[in-house]
Enzyme design. Structure first.
Site, PDB file in Angstrom:
ATOM      1  N   HIS A 153       5.271   0.943   1.069  1.00 36.55           N
ATOM      2  CA  HIS A 153       5.847  -0.186   1.810  1.00 36.55           C
ATOM      3  C   HIS A 153       7.001  -0.705   0.954  1.00 36.55           C
ATOM      4  O   HIS A 153       6.763  -1.403  -0.032  1.00 36.55           O
ATOM      5  CB  HIS A 153       4.803  -1.288   2.007  1.00 36.55           C
ATOM      6  N   PHE A 154       8.227  -0.328   1.300  1.00 35.28           N
ATOM      7  CA  PHE A 154       9.378  -0.710   0.474  1.00 35.28           C
ATOM      8  C   PHE A 154      10.127  -1.925   1.021  1.00 35.28           C
ATOM      9  O   PHE A 154      11.181  -2.300   0.514  1.00 35.28           O
ATOM     10  CB  PHE A 154      10.317   0.481   0.274  1.00 35.28           C
ATOM     11  N   ARG A 155       9.601  -2.528   2.107  1.00 33.12           N
ATOM     12  CA  ARG A 155       9.968  -3.898   2.513  1.00 33.12           C
ATOM     13  C   ARG A 155      11.366  -4.113   3.058  1.00 33.12           C
ATOM     14  O   ARG A 155      11.736  -5.261   3.313  1.00 33.12           O
ATOM     15  CB  ARG A 155       9.744  -4.873   1.348  1.00 33.12           C
TER      16      ARG A 155
ATOM     17  N   ASP B 279       0.075   3.811  -1.368  1.00 31.33           N
ATOM     18  CA  ASP B 279       0.042   2.580  -0.570  1.00 31.33           C
ATOM     19  C   ASP B 279       0.693   1.441  -1.378  1.00 31.33           C
ATOM     20  O   ASP B 279       0.222   0.301  -1.358  1.00 31.33           O
ATOM     21  CB  ASP B 279      -1.387   2.217  -0.140  1.00 31.33           C
TER      22      ASP B 279
ATOM     23  N   HIS C 298       3.931  -7.568  -3.312  1.00 32.02           N
ATOM     24  CA  HIS C 298       4.134  -8.981  -2.952  1.00 32.02           C
ATOM     25  C   HIS C 298       4.461  -9.696  -4.262  1.00 32.02           C
ATOM     26  O   HIS C 298       4.062  -9.229  -5.338  1.00 32.02           O
ATOM     27  CB  HIS C 298       2.859  -9.589  -2.361  1.00 32.02           C
TER      28      HIS C 298
HETATM   29  O1  DOR Z   1      -3.093  -4.045   1.390  1.00 28.60           O
HETATM   30  C1  DOR Z   1      -2.264  -3.642   2.186  1.00 28.60           C
HETATM   31  N1  DOR Z   1      -0.993  -4.076   2.154  1.00 28.60           N
HETATM   32  N2  DOR Z   1      -2.633  -2.777   3.123  1.00 28.60           N
HETATM   33  C2  DOR Z   1      -1.830  -2.443   4.143  1.00 28.60           C
HETATM   34  O2  DOR Z   1      -2.237  -1.699   5.006  1.00 28.60           O
HETATM   35  C3  DOR Z   1      -0.472  -3.031   4.249  1.00 28.60           C
HETATM   36  C4  DOR Z   1       0.002  -3.429   2.939  1.00 28.60           C
HETATM   37  C5  DOR Z   1       1.244  -4.296   2.996  1.00 28.60           C
HETATM   38  O3  DOR Z   1       2.171  -3.906   3.702  1.00 28.60           O
HETATM   39  O4  DOR Z   1       1.294  -5.318   2.320  1.00 28.60           O
END
Ligand code: DOR
Length: 437
Positions: free
Chosen positions: A61-63, A299, A303
């Site tokens: 997830h590179f946001r 994954d 944050h």
């Molecule tokens: O913990 C998680 N964070 N699981 C996910 O499926 C999405 C990810 C996120 O995008 O923050």
């Protein structure tokens, strides 16, 4: 024509580790142990080091766009290169979500300008965009959140899922946690009050129930399906009954942490699916070893610490990890948990096969020259505040890992070398060799 020789390294492949000179021509492996007289333009000394195949991470997830205070494609891809990852596949829960042709085009254009490793993007399912999912060929696959997580993508209605599995051809990857059960568990715990409630709300039963439901869809529709982030023994049991076109992955956080780590790490180890018991963690390792799970993915879901520090359940789920993927696995190998050969299989050969990646997957003549030169005896110290990932912290803060990535090469070009990175834009889109759905 340009030729590069990587001299004296120990080449790591799924079937063994052997010392070989590597000849690269125009970004591809041309030969291993070429004649001493061969002409080369440049020689890199890798003696005393290991040459690992470039890892392929199918879940990051590179946001970007929309959430770039946490990460962006440039910083995420730099963290990838530092962690020995030469190609990533990115999830659609950005802002806007990657749920249309236009959003996918925009992401590909951004990646072309920003990435230092190769890239692919998932097309996100909404339950209402199946017409697009049916036609789209540029995506690495379709992502369905069958169970909500960060963002607003959720497809839980049976009819919508049947339609997606029946009408589309791209391989499907899904986040499986049973939404009804998760919501009921949350109500029973008054929404959750302490961080350890997260694992009671998102328990093994919720993960296994949703995995079984989705494998049933894949079986009936004969549709390729990849189960993301397996976290429990119960899911492994479900997977043992799967059809051969179903595959699965394990993530570092479910291999290296379990519910006993909440006391030490709090919301830093809050993620979806949640951490499970120490026995579940062992079961995920065992499933990797016996082939029930075929690949590793991070994954990587950054944050900021300010966001993570909000009291549960306000703290977001997800943690950064891509920057340490190869050292984490080498460290695990030095503890006897796996072998270098398995890292090459789980991290490179198997993801290339599962996702039909053209020219990727290992140290073989004809494939893209994607690799890392690694000092497996040197140590890497993990420290908050000195991370490449934009969120600039790590759940492994304070750890010393055995294994250091000295340099990472993508198609014969150096993407990372001792803290320095290639210019943004040197990455390229992944190419796919699609079989029948
Ligand atoms: O913990 C998680 N964070 N699981 C996910 O499926 C999405 C990810 C996120 O995008 O923050």
């Amino acid at each position: 024509m340009s030729r590069l020789l990587i001299r004296g390294g120990h080449c790591v492949r799924p079937d063994g580790v052997t010392q070989e000179n590597i000849l690269i021509e125009d970004g591809r492996f041309l030969d291993f142990d070429p004649p001493a007289t061969v002409h080369t333009d440049d020689v890199i000394d890798a003696s005393g080091k290991h040459v690992f195949p470039g890892l392929i991470d199918d879940q990051v997830h590179f946001r970007e766009p929309g959430l770039t205070h946490k990460e962006d494609l440039r910083t995420g891809s730099m963290a990838a290169a530092k962690g020995g990852v030469t190609a990533f596949m990115e999830m659609p829960n950005t802002s806007p979500n990657t749920t249309s042709a236009g959003a996918l085009s925009a992401k590909l254009a951004r990646a072309k300008r920003s990435c230092v490793v190769d890239y692919g993007f998932f097309a996100g399912a909404t339950g209402e965009n199946t017409a697009w999912l049916r036609e789209e060929t540029r995506a690495c696959g379709i992502k369905i959140f069958i169970g909500s997580s960060t963002g607003d993508l959720l497809v839980d209605e049976q009819e919508a899922l049947e339609e997606i599995f029946a009408q589309t051809c791209l391989p499907i990857a899904a986040h499986c946690e049973d939404e009804t059960l998760v919501r009921a568990n949350a109500v029973a715990l008054d929404g959750g009050r302490v961080i350890s409630d997260h694992s009671k709300i998102r328990n093994a039963e919720a993960a296994a129930k949703s995995a079984a439901r989705t494998i049933d869809l894949a079986r009936r529709h004969k549709h390729r399906f990849h189960l993301l982030h397996v976290s429990s023994a119960a899911e492994c049991d479900v997977l043992r009954e799967r059809p051969e076109w179903v595959t699965a992955e394990a993530c570092p956080h479910h291999l290296f942490f379990d519910t006993t780590d909440y006391a030490r790490l709090g919301s830093r180890v809050q993620m979806n699916p949640a951490l499970k018991s120490p026995e579940d963690r062992e079961a995920v390792w065992a499933a990797l070893h016996d082939g029930t799970i075929e690949l590793l993915a991070t994954d990587h879901a950054p944050h900021t610490l300010e966001e993570k520090d909000q009291p549960y359940p306000g703290s977001p789920s997800g943690l950064p990890s891509i920057e340490w993927l190869l050292p984490l696995m080498i460290d695990a190998a030095s503890d006897g948990r796996c072998t270098f050969e398995q890292i090459a299989a789980w991290g490179a050969a198997n993801p290339a096969k599962v996702w039909d990646l053209k020219g990727k997957g290992g140290l073989k003549p004809g494939l893209d020259a994607d690799f890392s030169i690694v000092d497996t005896e040197a140590e890497s110290k993990v420290q908050d505040g000195s991370q490449v990932t934009k969120c600039n912290w790590s759940p492994w803060h304070g750890s010393t890992l055995r294994g250091m990535v000295c340099s990472t090469w993508v198609r014969g070009l150096r993407a990372y070398h001792e803290g320095q990175f290639a210019d943004p834009g040197s990455g390229q889109p992944l190419q796919y060799e699609r079989g029948e759905a």
